[in-house]
Motif scaffolding. Structure first.
Motif: not given
Length: 381
Positions: A163-176, A368-381
């Motif tokens: 859009k205009d002068k900005k390009v965005v790419m995104a990918a996700a797999d349900g966990f990140r 702010g050009e790049y970020l990565h979100v990761i879902m946490p895992m259960h810590l367990g005991s």
């Protein structure tokens, strides 16, 4: 057809296009590479009907013509030729290709080029221009986060929005989720929204060479395709139908604990933890402890396995917020840290059950050009 090419150029061209060959297709010609004379050069093409790659190499053309050669046999043969020069001549009636190089003579059985799918021809003049270095980096920073689960096709692709002068790419797999933004040198003539198969994007990054050249991106109306054109290479891919998830809703808007630490030190610690975590549940425990006013904070990274043992590493960090222990998939952490080029990286989160956000710190890619979100895992005991 009668042509002469350099072995080095022919081998390079085959290495580029052969990744699009379909070895298990019911159509025998799809296991072949099209070779054709094209305005004084030799054009090599391969396709599996979803992905197609074409490469042009320099050649001395004595007679025009075309045929399709068995991809694996031809590639293996060219790789063994020791002489610099390769002479090829086609018997049109028998579709036998004679290949001579030094003391080597080969007759290769081919399939008529008329059976090969027609590769699209489009007007590139109105395509979107993207710097090849920027495009390659963008792809590398998001493509690994795409899913390989065919049950959710839209997640097997990379979402691209212009859009205009900005390009965005995104990918996700349900966990990140990986999101990369960049500025274009000139505004786009019209908005673009597409989901491009991750495999096609990975191949584009592989064949794109570093330099100042531009990549032209074209989405022909009504075809459901995207075409990328470099100087001597063209890649065409089918688009993925569907609606990409609203990833903006996944990105946390605030954090309670933020740790800034050396990217290389964090990556080294993660790689060591992975040696042990991969034998278990791929869990890396991240313990963020602030050190007070006088002492630096520390992030402790640990991985363990009941069979092989455990590993702990401590990395100095600047930590804001309360002490926090959280767990992530160690492979996910390693893959994102592998593509961050800045000297430092920030890990932000709110609680042990909240997503973690990884962003570059320092350097041009930290605004702010790049970020990565990761879902946490259960810590367990």
């Amino acid at each position: 057809m009668k042509v002469t090419v350099l072995q080095e150029n022919l081998a390079r061209g085959l290495s580029i296009v052969s990744r699009a060959v379909s070895p298990r297709s019911t159509l025998p010609v799809l296991a072949n590479v099209l070779i054709a004379t094209d305005e004084g050069r030799l054009r090599l093409s391969a396709t599996n009907l979803e992905l197609g790659i074409t490469c042009w190499i320099g050649a001395k053309v004595e007679e025009e013509g075309s045929t399709t050669v068995p991809a694996r046999t031809f590639t293996d043969l060219v790789g063994t030729l020791a002489d610099k020069q390769v002479d090829m001549s086609l018997n049109v009636r028998t579709q036998n290709l004679n290949i001579r190089s030094g003391a080597s003579t080969t007759d290769l059985k081919c399939i008529d080029s008329q059976e090969f799918p027609i590769m699209p021809v489009v007007d590139l003049s109105k395509g979107l221009q993207i710097n090849v270095v920027d495009l390659k980096e963008m792809i590398q920073q998001v493509v690994f986060a795409a899913s390989d689960d065919q049950a959710r096709p839209v997640l097997t692709g990379v979402y691209v929005k212009v859009k205009d002068k900005k390009v965005v790419m995104a990918a996700a797999d349900g966990f990140r989720l990986a999101v990369r933004k960049a500025n274009l040198s000139a505004p786009a003539e019209h908005d673009i929204t597409a989901i491009i198969p991750a495999r096609a994007m990975a191949e584009l990054a592989r064949i794109a060479t570093d330099g100042d050249q531009m990549v032209t991106m074209v989405l022909p109306p009504g075809r459901g395709q995207v075409i990328f054109r470099l100087r001597d290479v063209e890649l065409v891919s089918q688009l993925i139908d569907g609606v990409f998830p609203d990833y903006e809703q996944i990105i946390p808007r605030r954090c309670e604990t933020r740790a800034v630490l050396s990217t290389s030190a964090f990556l080294k610690a993660i790689k060591q933890a992975e040696i042990f975590a991969r034998e278990g549940s791929y869990i890396a425990r991240i313990n963020m402890k602030s050190g007070g006013e006088l002492n630096p904070g520390q992030v402790e990274i640990s991985g363990q396995s009941d069979e092989t043992g455990s590993n702990q590493n401590q990395v100095d960090a600047t930590i804001e917020g309360p002490h926090l222990l959280i767990a992530f998939n160690v492979r996910f952490l390693r893959e994102v840290l592998d593509v961050i080029k800045t000297p430092n990286v920030a890990l932000e989160t709110t609680s042990e059950t909240s997503p973690g956000v990884i962003v570059p710190v320092g350097g041009q890619a930290s605004d702010g050009e790049y970020l990565h979100v990761i879902m946490p895992m259960h810590l367990g005991s």
